[in-house]
Scaffold this motif. Structure first.
Motif, PDB file in Angstrom:
ATOM      1  N   ARG A  68      55.302  28.023  42.651  1.00  0.00           N
ATOM      2  CA  ARG A  68      55.401  27.672  41.235  1.00  0.00           C
ATOM      3  C   ARG A  68      56.139  28.733  40.415  1.00  0.00           C
ATOM      4  O   ARG A  68      56.863  28.403  39.476  1.00  0.00           O
ATOM      5  CB  ARG A  68      54.020  27.420  40.645  1.00  0.00           C
ATOM      6  CG  ARG A  68      53.026  28.564  40.774  1.00  0.00           C
ATOM      7  CD  ARG A  68      51.651  28.125  40.261  1.00  0.00           C
ATOM      8  NE  ARG A  68      50.618  29.141  40.392  1.00  0.00           N
ATOM      9  CZ  ARG A  68      49.910  29.360  41.506  1.00  0.00           C
ATOM     10  NH1 ARG A  68      50.173  28.645  42.577  1.00  0.00           N
ATOM     11  NH2 ARG A  68      48.980  30.288  41.539  1.00  0.00           N
ATOM     12  N   HIS A  69      55.973  30.014  40.788  1.00  0.00           N
ATOM     13  CA  HIS A  69      56.623  31.064  39.999  1.00  0.00           C
ATOM     14  C   HIS A  69      58.133  31.053  40.231  1.00  0.00           C
ATOM     15  O   HIS A  69      58.916  31.161  39.294  1.00  0.00           O
ATOM     16  CB  HIS A  69      56.016  32.423  40.316  1.00  0.00           C
ATOM     17  CG  HIS A  69      54.581  32.525  39.895  1.00  0.00           C
ATOM     18  ND1 HIS A  69      54.210  32.614  38.578  1.00  0.00           N
ATOM     19  CD2 HIS A  69      53.436  32.490  40.619  1.00  0.00           C
ATOM     20  CE1 HIS A  69      52.885  32.654  38.509  1.00  0.00           C
ATOM     21  NE2 HIS A  69      52.395  32.572  39.727  1.00  0.00           N
ATOM     22  N   LYS A  81      51.512  26.395  36.315  1.00  0.00           N
ATOM     23  CA  LYS A  81      50.067  26.185  36.509  1.00  0.00           C
ATOM     24  C   LYS A  81      49.704  26.111  37.973  1.00  0.00           C
ATOM     25  O   LYS A  81      50.511  25.693  38.796  1.00  0.00           O
ATOM     26  CB  LYS A  81      49.646  24.862  35.856  1.00  0.00           C
ATOM     27  CG  LYS A  81      49.086  25.039  34.463  1.00  0.00           C
ATOM     28  CD  LYS A  81      47.723  25.674  34.440  1.00  0.00           C
ATOM     29  CE  LYS A  81      47.433  26.118  33.016  1.00  0.00           C
ATOM     30  NZ  LYS A  81      46.430  27.097  32.839  1.00  0.00           N
ATOM     31  N   ASN A  82      48.477  26.500  38.294  1.00  0.00           N
ATOM     32  CA  ASN A  82      47.992  26.399  39.667  1.00  0.00           C
ATOM     33  C   ASN A  82      47.804  24.930  40.043  1.00  0.00           C
ATOM     34  O   ASN A  82      47.644  24.065  39.200  1.00  0.00           O
ATOM     35  CB  ASN A  82      46.683  27.174  39.809  1.00  0.00           C
ATOM     36  CG  ASN A  82      45.623  26.615  38.896  1.00  0.00           C
ATOM     37  OD1 ASN A  82      44.972  25.630  39.219  1.00  0.00           O
ATOM     38  ND2 ASN A  82      45.478  27.211  37.729  1.00  0.00           N
ATOM     39  N   GLU A  83      47.777  24.674  41.366  1.00  0.00           N
ATOM     40  CA  GLU A  83      47.739  23.297  41.874  1.00  0.00           C
ATOM     41  C   GLU A  83      46.438  22.593  41.507  1.00  0.00           C
ATOM     42  O   GLU A  83      46.421  21.375  41.317  1.00  0.00           O
ATOM     43  CB  GLU A  83      47.853  23.278  43.404  1.00  0.00           C
ATOM     44  CG  GLU A  83      49.026  23.985  43.990  1.00  0.00           C
ATOM     45  CD  GLU A  83      48.705  25.445  44.288  1.00  0.00           C
ATOM     46  OE1 GLU A  83      48.589  26.215  43.308  1.00  0.00           O
ATOM     47  OE2 GLU A  83      48.592  25.825  45.446  1.00  0.00           O
TER      48      GLU A  83
END
Lengths: 348, 373
Positions: A68-69, A81-83
């Protein structure tokens, strides 16, 4: 028209969702990451660009998944955002009274408990491959069944074989053992699905109340054998919903979060990103025995982002200097007598 | 004699003040790094818990720096920590290291061996008035390093520049190494607190509050627990850690000493856990209950993978969590823990707490309007 883009770069697959203000999915795609998230990102952006409606403008971008980053820097995300949160948000949007989410992806699996539309508890398995998509795929290859047919094959079985599913290594040897005893492929595949379901429940649900409706999502939800195995596990007493968007729920959740949190002006870099030249490279910092692996994301010669420095001493400027030094100190090809061709397997 | 000891956060600062006055030269292990962990993991039994492996790595690295004597404490009760020293001594012997291993156990396991270990660890000068003064000073320094860490956890979400906060605290801890008198310590204290007060704030008031409970080593040692407290602080969370070396020492040598905080935690845990389960099992339960009473939004439970006392605590905490409506995130740490998975869990946990807080606020508003109508 205001549009929002959600990107979910997972270990195995990369997902894109293009969404409007009513949270309707206008376009989505599901690609293989194939170990190259940057290439997958570009391919996905190209796909979405061709499906942009007339007059549509991207107002916000959200990224999620294990990369994501990286995706956030390349595409230009307003929210990273986290999964777990992303998947929960999408499940709540799809099925407002959802109480449990099962998500099984390529490398991990998650159980999310939702009460009154709010995440109350979650569990995530990242250490053990038993019960994830990668293992199913591996076994499909071994049994010479296309992964798309795998689930259907399980449904054809008249009975099932009990397979030890606690660990992938033992599951595999147990499967071979059952094959040698003469059980049919369909029975073994069904037994495998049931073993994975038991493993999922044992690992993640320990002590947690599983209440329905249950939303089953992630790549593995496409496997009808797995869906059936979950239904059987609960004796048909729990309502299990597999939404049609099950494969892209994470990306959809990221898009919804982007809409909720989007600032006045989006950080979206535009579809021209696909033309740009991104490269990631890494070096090992030798200043202390921690030996941090510093990963640098470069656009042409400019460092765009930097990860992995535990003490925080590396900045884009110092990392650029370090990369240049390393390049200078790199031995030239001619110094290896064995390397005559331009592309040598050993030295690139 | 060139003595060494295991690292535990800033223990080396305090021991660095104590030992020169006892006439014992000390060789502190190099800071805990990936290399320390790799050495420990390679040499320790695979199923030993993580703190044993890391401290073994400390010893080996210190021996490489010239240490010839190791000071280690024993443990009490049904926790494997009680055998750490013995196992480590045997491992070092098997590897052919010729070092002296001094193990300080609780006096209840033999007053004589306790006194003789204490005598070895203090060079036999235990009751000289000067030694008593330095011992008290080094204990006060240890207490102050913990106080500084408490400030760091609380302030990270409130200051404009967290890096400046780190500079003030790390700088003060470095300066503490040179402290010789109580006067100097007081001066450093005043100076550090002034600097912390002067740090520009970001004006946030409605931050989430998270408490940390768990096993004494993993819950404190930021170099092995992926610095969960910094991770939380960077996500805008006010953090408090219930685990402290000072309290641990005071509590371990009860009834010679006593820790008021720990006694309180044990009292609070009573409805759930009355029996001593080893390690910090009861403390984890009691501290979580205290956090719930103090209005914290959640608790992070940190412990070594396969830690028996904390696994008991984990089971009990599930009941505490249900009864007191307190979300708890359990994180088991060992050499196989992946940072990415841990970060994802912590981020998701903070999201859960944030959404719960918003829901509660909304609920209050709704109830408020109902009562008025």
């Amino acid at each position: 028209m205001d549009l929002f883009l959600g990107v979910d770069v997972g270990s195995v697959t990369t997902k894109f969702v293009l969404m409007d203000r009513e949270k309707r999915i206008l376009a989505s795609c599901y690609l293989r990451t194939s170990g190259d998230p940057i290439a997958a990102l570009k391919e996905g952006l190209r796909y979405i660009e061709h499906r942009m409606p007339q007059g549509g403008v991207i107002r916000g971008v959200g990224t999620t998944g294990s990369a994501r980053h990286l995706a956030g820097v390349i595409v230009g995300a307003d929210i990273v955002k986290n999964e777990i949160t992303a998947h929960a948000v999408a499940a709540i949007t799809r099925v407002p009274d959802v109480r449990t989410v099962f998500e099984i992806g390529g490398q991990d699996s998650k159980l999310i408990i939702i009460r009154n539309g709010v995440v109350e508890d979650f569990a995530m398995n990242t250490v053990c491959a038993a019960g994830t998509g990668s293992f199913l795929e591996h076994q499909a290859v071994r049994l010479n069944v296309p992964i798309e047919e795998f689930g259907k094959l399980a449904l054809q079985a008249r009975q099932s074989v009990r397979i030890a599913g606690r660990c992938t290594v033992f599951a595999e040897s147990d499967m071979i053992h059952k094959q040698q005893l003469g059980f049919g492929k369909a029975e073994i595949v069904k037994g495998l699905c049931e073993a994975l379901v038991r493993n999922f429940i044992n690992n993640l649900a320990s002590g947690r109340e599983i209440e329905d409706p249950i939303v089953f999502q992630g790549g593995v939800a496409a496997n009808q054998g797995m869906v059936q195995a979950f239904r059987d596990f609960f004796g048909g007493k729990k309502r299990i919903i597999v939404p049609p968007e099950h494969g892209v729920m994470g990306a959809w959740g990221a898009a919804i979060l982007a809409m909720e949190y989007a600032p006045q002006k989006t950080a979206f870099q535009g579809f021209s990103v696909v033309e740009r030249n991104f490269k990631s490279r890494s070096f090992i910092c030798t200043d202390c025995p921690n030996a941090c692996e510093i990963v640098v994301l470069k656009e042409d010669d400019r460092v765009k982002a930097l990860w992995g420095s535990r003490c925080g001493k590396w900045t884009p400027e110092t990392a650029t200097v370090r990369c240049e030094e390393e390049d200078e100190n790199l031995p030239s090809l001619s110094s290896y007598p064995g390397c005559s061709t331009e592309r040598c397997a050993m030295h690139g | 004699m060139r003595a060494t000891f295991p690292h535990l956060l800033h223990l080396d600062v305090a021991l660095g003040i104590l030992y020169p006055s006892l006439g014992i030269e000390i060789v502190p292990p190099p800071p805990i790094t990936q290399k320390t962990i790799e050495i420990g993991v390679k040499l320790a039994p695979q199923n030993a818990c993580f703190p044993l492996k890391v401290t073994l790595g400390n010893f080996i690295e210190a021996i490489e720096q010239g240490a010839d004597t190791i000071f280690m404490v024993g443990g009490v009760g049904p926790c494997r920590f009680g055998y750490y020293g013995q196992i480590q001594r045997i491992i070092l012997e098997d590897l052919g290291y010729r070092v002296r291993f001094v193990l300080l156990d609780h006096p209840r396991y033999g007053v004589w061996s306790f006194l003789s270990a204490l005598r070895a660890m203090t060079g036999g000068r235990l009751f000289l008035p000067e030694i008593v003064r330095v011992a008290r000073l080094s204990f006060a320094v240890l207490r102050f390093t913990e106080e500084l860490e408490t400030h760091r956890r609380a302030l990270r979400c409130q200051v404009r520049d967290p890096q400046e906060l780190d500079r003030v605290i790390d700088g003060t801890i470095e300066a503490l190494r040179q402290v010789k008198t109580f006067g100097e310590l007081e001066a450093l204290k005043t100076d550090a607190l002034e600097k912390l007060n002067a740090l520009p704030r970001n004006g946030r008031k409605d931050f989430l509050k998270v408490g940390i409970v768990g096993e004494v080593y993993i819950a404190q040692e930021t170099r092995v627990n992926f610095n969960v407290e910094k991770l939380l602080g960077d996500l805008g969370v006010y953090v408090h850690n219930s685990v402290s070396t000072v309290e641990y020492v005071l509590h371990t040598f009860r009834p010679l000493t006593r820790s008021r905080e720990k006694l309180e935690a044990w009292e609070l845990a009573k409805p759930y856990l009355r029996r001593f389960v080893g390690g910090e099992g009861i403390d984890s339960v009691g501290s979580a209950i205290r956090y719930a009473r103090e209005g914290f939004d959640g608790v992070v439970h940190l412990y070594p993978f396969t830690c028996m006392p904390e696994i008991v605590a984990k089971g009990v905490l599930q009941a505490v969590s249900r009864d007191l409506d307190l979300p708890v995130l359990h994180l088991a740490i060992d050499e196989h823990s992946g940072e990415a998975g841990l970060v994802t869990r912590v981020e998701a946990f903070v999201d859960v707490l944030e959404r719960r807080k918003q829901e509660k606020k909304r609920g209050l508003k709704r109830n408020g309007s109902l009562s008025r109508s």
